[in-house]
Enzyme design. Sequence first.
Site, PDB file in Angstrom:
ATOM      1  N   CYS A   1       0.823  -1.217   0.000  1.00  0.00           N
ATOM      2  CA  CYS A   1       0.000   0.000   0.000  1.00  0.00           C
ATOM      3  C   CYS A   1       0.857   1.266   0.000  1.00  0.00           C
ATOM      4  CB  CYS A   1      -0.938   0.002   1.185  1.00  0.00           C
ATOM      5  SG  CYS A   1      -2.231  -1.232   1.009  1.00  0.00           S
ATOM      6  N   HIS A   2       1.742   1.372   0.962  1.00  0.00           N
ATOM      7  CA  HIS A   2       2.514   2.606   1.046  1.00  0.00           C
ATOM      8  C   HIS A   2       3.997   2.341   1.241  1.00  0.00           C
ATOM      9  CE1 HIS A   2      -1.637   3.394   2.318  1.00  0.00           C
ATOM     10  NE2 HIS A   2      -1.517   4.375   1.455  1.00  0.00           N
TER      11      HIS A   2
END
Lengths: 173, 419
Positions: A137-138
């Site tokens: 995701c990040h």
Amino acid sequence: MSKEEKKVNRRDFLFTASYTIGAVGVGAVIWPMIDQMNPDKAQQALATTEVDISQVEPGKSITVLWRGKPIFVKRRTPGEIQEARSVNLDDLPDPQKDEERVKEGKDEWLVMLGVCTHLGCVPLKDKGDYNGWFCPCHGSHYDVSGRVRKGPAPTNMEIPKFEFLDNNTIKIG
Amino acid sequence: MSDHEYIPKSKAAKWFNDRLPLLTLGAHLTDYPTPKNLNYWWTFGGILTFCLITQIVTGIVLAMHYVAHADLAFGSVEHIMRNVNYGWLIRYIHSNGASMFFLAVYIHIFRSLFYGSYKSPREIIWILGLMIYLLMMAAAFLGYVLPWGQMSFWGATVITNLFSAIPLVGESITTWLWGAYSVDNPTLNRFFSLHYLFPFLILGLVVLHIWALHIPGNNNPVGIDIKKPSKDTVPFHPYITIKDAFALLVFMIIFAGFVFFTPNVLGHSDNYIPANPLVTPAHIVPEWYLLPFYAILRSVPDKLGGVILMFSAIFILFVLPWLDTSKVRSAVFRPIYRQFFWILVVDVLMLGYVGAMPAEGVYLVLARVGTIYYFLHFIVVLPVVGLLEKTDPIPMSISEPVMTGGAEPSLARKLNEKV
């Protein structure tokens, strides 16, 4: 004058008393409305899970669901344990010894909440720059002990409360 | 509110109007004096009203067929698409309608930024508008969770986890929002309830937004105060209604283009995979209209810092009327601000683009530059430019530049002085 003052004081008292009782009443009604949103008894009842770990080979891991969240159960090889313990603690954003993340005498078993501590995604295994997990995701990287090494995640992946019932079974929660 | 008192013609109408002055309100809305120079950027208020009503009507219909349960939600949406009569059409209008709603609201907001519509005496209109925008984002997020696909589930997980960044109470708040120890059936249930509620809160705020607008009246492209009613105004009906209707028609053609030809182009294919709490999609992105804020969130290498900056990017707009020091409203007469306005437009578009890209390499650098510039625009550029800028001469009235051919706005004044 003194008569008037007395009247005003009595009125002030009534106002204050009314507001106070009113506030208590409003609070008493609002609290159930807020608390009803917390996990209910059915959710709380799912608090423990027993897992059979006899089929897990060294170097492999399984994922089980506990309270709607994935738990990674990884059986580490001696090399991986060695790697996790040779890390300089000063290099860690959230310093923690590998020994503190496993049960004593069961060093090969890493039981960990498989949830990225940034915003809750499930990290991918055997990925990332530290031979551990990588969150798509990040972009947080975790090492073979599940400790954050790089990226926006503030802390290491959480170790849930668990115990070994026998050599082949663990109880999570 | 109107300068003249409305008196109904028939006796029955007068009897009713004396008891509930709805006819007076109708007359006010019909005769409402509007600047005669409003351009097509002013038609988006009407378009937004249309969008809100479309979402409410299609949403109520969808709720008749949808089931808000973790085991049934995904199937019930497919049931709507395949079995319900015209279900595919109603759902595609609703899902694309959200995007069209945001497209219109962004144009509406940037129109306000260009023509200075947020400035005195219209600050309350601006703040009410921002509250509507916040509720729109919340409603859109809640609605996106309802189909219970992979993007629904992981979008909900990431957004609710933003609150876990709050020190001390963050985890408790997140659990409270979920009603479980992860995004689960209780979460879906309450999201459905709130998704149904928010449009009606928006509707209430829209009434206040229009009410507040009707106190000072519309701003206009020249940005000057005008006398109402006067030669500078026209009645709302039929002059503005017909212009709004034409713009709405063009808007609806574009809307229909999406619905009938590319209904999924603004969505994400991962949301046609049922929610799976064990697997996060490799690349998760929010809907396009939230991307600039997502880019700001990811540009900060610290969890709490990213969350604070993202919310600040929205909340800084609330104090915009007090950050802008220029008394001149319209950018038409502000040669320096005009250029910074367009830089801001490009900046926000760029943030939207990098928000859709992986947070690494050149995209991360662009996101950081874009984020810094975004805040600089509001905190430094607006106050400083307002003080230093030499603005162009402002006409005395809307009619003036027209009478003099528009070349030299102050010419009419000079001519008047000579006569």
